[in-house]
Design an enzyme around this catalytic site. Sequence first.
Site, PDB file in Angstrom:
ATOM      1  N   TYR A 161      26.702 -57.477 -29.238  1.00 29.11           N
ATOM      2  CA  TYR A 161      25.628 -56.545 -29.405  1.00 29.11           C
ATOM      3  C   TYR A 161      24.940 -55.992 -28.130  1.00 29.11           C
ATOM      4  O   TYR A 161      24.456 -54.993 -28.117  1.00 29.11           O
ATOM      5  CB  TYR A 161      24.875 -56.918 -30.439  1.00 29.11           C
ATOM      6  N   HIS A 167      19.866 -47.253 -30.111  1.00 27.36           N
ATOM      7  CA  HIS A 167      20.027 -48.757 -30.115  1.00 27.36           C
ATOM      8  C   HIS A 167      19.586 -49.285 -28.721  1.00 27.36           C
ATOM      9  O   HIS A 167      19.595 -50.615 -28.414  1.00 27.36           O
ATOM     10  CB  HIS A 167      21.253 -49.330 -30.686  1.00 27.36           C
ATOM     11  N   ARG A 169      13.876 -51.676 -34.112  1.00 24.95           N
ATOM     12  CA  ARG A 169      14.865 -50.439 -34.272  1.00 24.95           C
ATOM     13  C   ARG A 169      14.005 -49.024 -34.335  1.00 24.95           C
ATOM     14  O   ARG A 169      12.747 -48.990 -34.308  1.00 24.95           O
ATOM     15  CB  ARG A 169      15.490 -50.409 -35.563  1.00 24.95           C
ATOM     16  N   ARG A 175      16.631 -51.548 -28.162  1.00 22.23           N
ATOM     17  CA  ARG A 175      16.642 -52.973 -28.887  1.00 22.23           C
ATOM     18  C   ARG A 175      17.678 -53.612 -28.196  1.00 22.23           C
ATOM     19  O   ARG A 175      17.530 -54.886 -28.057  1.00 22.23           O
ATOM     20  CB  ARG A 175      17.087 -52.455 -30.292  1.00 22.23           C
ATOM     21  N   LYS A 194      14.792 -51.730 -42.548  1.00 22.56           N
ATOM     22  CA  LYS A 194      15.980 -51.803 -42.883  1.00 22.56           C
ATOM     23  C   LYS A 194      16.540 -53.068 -43.655  1.00 22.56           C
ATOM     24  O   LYS A 194      16.963 -53.029 -44.893  1.00 22.56           O
ATOM     25  CB  LYS A 194      16.935 -52.161 -41.795  1.00 22.56           C
ATOM     26  N   HIS A 203      21.638 -62.244 -37.013  1.00 24.69           N
ATOM     27  CA  HIS A 203      23.013 -62.441 -36.549  1.00 24.69           C
ATOM     28  C   HIS A 203      23.302 -63.759 -37.075  1.00 24.69           C
ATOM     29  O   HIS A 203      22.383 -64.582 -36.669  1.00 24.69           O
ATOM     30  CB  HIS A 203      23.360 -62.131 -35.211  1.00 24.69           C
TER      31      HIS A 203
END
Length: 198
Positions: A170, A134, A40, A137, A63, A161
């Site tokens: 994603y 993002h 990230r 990533r 995170k 995930h």
Amino acid sequence: MNFVQPIRDPVVIEGIKVYLKVRSLRNYLFFCFGIYSGLRVSDLRLLKAGMVRGTHVNMKEQKNKHRKRFIIHPGIKDELDRYIADMHDDDFLFPSRQAKKKTRLRDQPFDRSTAYKMLNQAARKFDLREIGCHTMRKTWGYQLYMQDPRNLALLMEMYGHSDPAITLRYIGVTQDMMDAAIMRLGAPQIAMSRTHFQ
């Protein structure tokens, strides 16, 4: 909130790398770290020179506090070594060029908004839309998946995930599949005589 996309075309990725490199080695390396590590932006901006002096980076993600270890892509290693040659181990790898407005501190990592501006400026040059923090990533994940769909389990682990559908959405593969399905639809064949309209 807009849903940002990965950069799908490897030729465009290479073009962005060249575009950034001629303007700023810092920004070029930031982009490369993003597309080669899957980190990230919040983690990328906190990397320090001492963390990248070897072949691997060991760190804790901001995170979720997961420990992460990844190899530094050999394609950027020589340039990275030259870039950090005069840095101290505790220097931020991607420092801001300005003092922070509120704290007046110097040599701090550049802000997330700086990363966003840099990415969007490059995206405009390559006519890309739906680009954000993002994107790097997602580009990392998309390229790994396209290289070999068996990488899906690895991507799920790396992203944290629990469902393959979440990972595919994603990284933009679900969108690709939907677009391809719509494109395969044939135009409706209307075989009516003129008498139907009289």
